[in-house]
Design an enzyme around this catalytic site. Structure first.
Site, PDB file in Angstrom:
ATOM      1  CE1 TYR A  54       5.620   6.214  -5.334  1.00  0.00           C
ATOM      2  CE2 TYR A  54       7.096   6.548  -6.947  1.00  0.00           C
ATOM      3  CZ  TYR A  54       6.086   5.198  -6.047  1.00  0.00           C
ATOM      4  OH  TYR A  54       6.384   3.810  -5.755  1.00  0.00           O
ATOM      5  CG  PHE A  73       4.154  11.513 -23.328  1.00  0.00           C
ATOM      6  CD1 PHE A  73       3.313  12.860 -24.422  1.00  0.00           C
ATOM      7  CD2 PHE A  73       4.864  11.254 -22.549  1.00  0.00           C
ATOM      8  CE1 PHE A  73       2.764  12.990 -22.939  1.00  0.00           C
ATOM      9  CE2 PHE A  73       3.802  12.022 -22.009  1.00  0.00           C
ATOM     10  CZ  PHE A  73       2.461  12.669 -21.891  1.00  0.00           C
ATOM     11  N   GLY A 103       0.719  -0.897  -0.424  1.00  0.00           N
ATOM     12  CA  GLY A 103       0.070  -0.227  -0.091  1.00  0.00           C
ATOM     13  C   GLY A 103       0.766   1.318  -0.041  1.00  0.00           C
ATOM     14  NE  ARG A 156      10.222   5.688 -16.852  1.00  0.00           N
ATOM     15  CZ  ARG A 156       8.945   5.897 -16.627  1.00  0.00           C
ATOM     16  NH1 ARG A 156       8.099   4.774 -16.242  1.00  0.00           N
ATOM     17  NH2 ARG A 156       8.748   6.962 -16.570  1.00  0.00           N
ATOM     18  CE  LYS A 176      -0.172   1.635 -10.727  1.00  0.00           C
ATOM     19  NZ  LYS A 176       0.107   2.414  -9.983  1.00  0.00           N
ATOM     20  CB  SER A 181       9.334   2.636  -6.172  1.00  0.00           C
ATOM     21  OG  SER A 181       9.015   3.843  -7.653  1.00  0.00           O
TER      22      SER A 181
END
Length: 318
Positions: free
Chosen positions: A140, A201, A76, A209, A178, A116
Site C-alpha cells: 500500500y 497491543f 479513492g 502516531r 473501513k 499517505s
C-alpha cells in the site's frame, strides 16, 4: 462540476459534506460500492450523479469527455495496509491514478489527490517530503510512494494544478465502513459501548502516531484547491500521541476507568516489520503555502468525534 473519487468513502464524503455547506451540489461521486454499506455516507449529501469507478476509468481511457470539470478530488484507493495482492494494489492505486492524472493534465483540470504517510515507513524520524526520508513498509505504501514519484517527474512540465496531500492518521465521522482500517478511536469507542475491555497491543505506550481530525484534512484540501497550490505536502498536526494516551482520553471523557485497558499480543494478521510504530508530520512545506489554520488537538477532536458516534450509534452499530 466537481468530481470526487472515493466519494462514498471516509474522506471523500466529508469533502462533499463541506462542499454542500459552501453551496456546491453539482458533484459527481466516483466509487466502488461492492461494499454496499458505504451508501450510508451518501444519503445525507447533495450530489448530481454517481459512477462506478471502472465505468469512470473507461470514460477517461476512451476519451468520453465529461462537461466542464472544475476540480477532481482523488480520494479513492485501496487503503488496506495488510493487503499483499500487489497486482491489484498497483492497478487500483497506481495505474488508475496515472490515467486520471493524465486526463486532468490534458484538460487542465485541478487535480488534488490523497497520498499517505505510509510512504515514510520506519526508515526516518524526520517525515520530510523528500525521497531520502521515504521507505514504505508495505505494498500500500509503495503504491502511494510510486505515484508521488511519478508526480514529481511530470510536475515541472505541466501548467495545471497537481497537489498531493500525505494524510497521517485521520479519524472522524463517516469511517465506520473501513472495518479493521478504521481509526483506533473508532475501535476503542466500539469496544467501550459494548462493555468490552479496551484492547491495545503490548507496547502501545510506545506506538505513537500523528492523529488528525478529518475536518482539518478537508480544510487543507479546499485551501489548496482555492489557492491553486501544487506540490506534495504532509497533512498531520505535527504532534505524535501514543495509542495508550488516546485510549485514556476516550475513557476519561466517558468517566470510565483506565483499568479496563487490556494489553494483548500483536495481531497475527499483522507483521511488526511492516507496521509503522511512529509518525509525526513535518509541516514546514504546508505552512509555506500560507496555510495557518490551527489543527484540532486529540483532546479537542476526540470529544467531537465520540459525540457524533453517540448521535449515530443506532445506525452504525448493531
Amino acid at each position: 462540476m466537481i468530481v470526487v473519487t472515493g466519494g462514498a468513502g471516509f474522506i471523500g464524503s466529508n469533502i462533499i459534506a463541506t462542499l454542500n455547506t459552501m453551496g456546491y451540489s453539482d458533484i459527481l461521486v466516483v466509487d466502488n460500492l461492492k461494499h454496499g454499506i458505504k451508501y450510508l455516507n451518501l444519503v445525507d449529501l447533495n450530489i448530481t450523479d454517481f459512477l462506478d469507478k471502472w465505468d469512470f476509468f473507461n470514460r477517461i481511457v476512451y476519451k468520453n469527455i465529461f462537461r466542464k470539470i472544475d476540480v477532481v478530488f482523488h480520494e479513492g484507493a485501496c487503503s488496506v495496509t495488510n493487503e499483499w495482492n500487489g497486482r491489484y494494489m498497483m492497478k487500483n492505486n497506481y495505474q488508475f491514478s496515472k490515467n486520471l492524472l493524465h486526463f486532468c493534465v490534458k484538460y487542465r483540470i485541478p487535480f488534488i489527490y490523497a497520498s499517505s504517510a505510509a510512504i515514510y515507513g520506519n526508515g526516518s524520524k524526520y517525515f520530510i517530503e523528500e525521497p531520502q526520508h521515504e521507505r514504505p513498509l508495505n505494498i500500500y505504501g509503495y503504491s502511494k510512494y510510486l505515484f508521488d514519484q511519478y508526480v514529481r517527474v511530470i510536475l515541472p512540465k505541466v501548467r495545471s494544478q497537481i497537489c498531493g496531500l500525505r494524510y497521517f492518521n485521520v479519524y472522524g465521522p463517516r469511517e465506520s465502513h473501513k472495518s479493521t482500517m478504521a481509526s483506533i478511536i473508532y475501535h476503542i469507542y466500539k469496544q467501550m459501548i459494548s462493555n468490552q475491555d479496551i484492547q491495545l497491543f503490548i507496547g502501545s505506550e510506545n506506538f505513537q502516531r500523528d492523529f488528525i481530525h478529518v475536518s482539518d484534512i478537508v480544510s487543507i484540501n479546499l485551501f489548496c484547491w482555492r489557492n491553486n497550490i501544487s506540490g506534495i505536502f504532509n497533512c498531520g498536526t505535527g504532534i505524535a500521541e501514543s495509542f495508550q494516551n488516546v485510549a485514556e482520553i476516550i475513557l476519561k471523557n466517558f468517566n470510565r476507568s483506565i483499568d479496563t485497558i487490556r494489553f494483548i499480543p500483536f495481531s497475527k494478521n499483522m507483521s511488526r516489520k511492516h507496521y509503522q510504530t511512529f509518525t509525526k508530520a513535518n509541516l514546514n512545506k504546508l505552512k509555506e503555502t500560507g496555510y495557518n489554520k490551527p489543527f484540532k488537538t486529540i483532546k479537542e477532536g476526540i470529544p467531537l468525534y465520540t459525540t457524533w458516534l453517540n448521535q449515530n450509534k443506532d445506525i452504525l452499530f448493531d
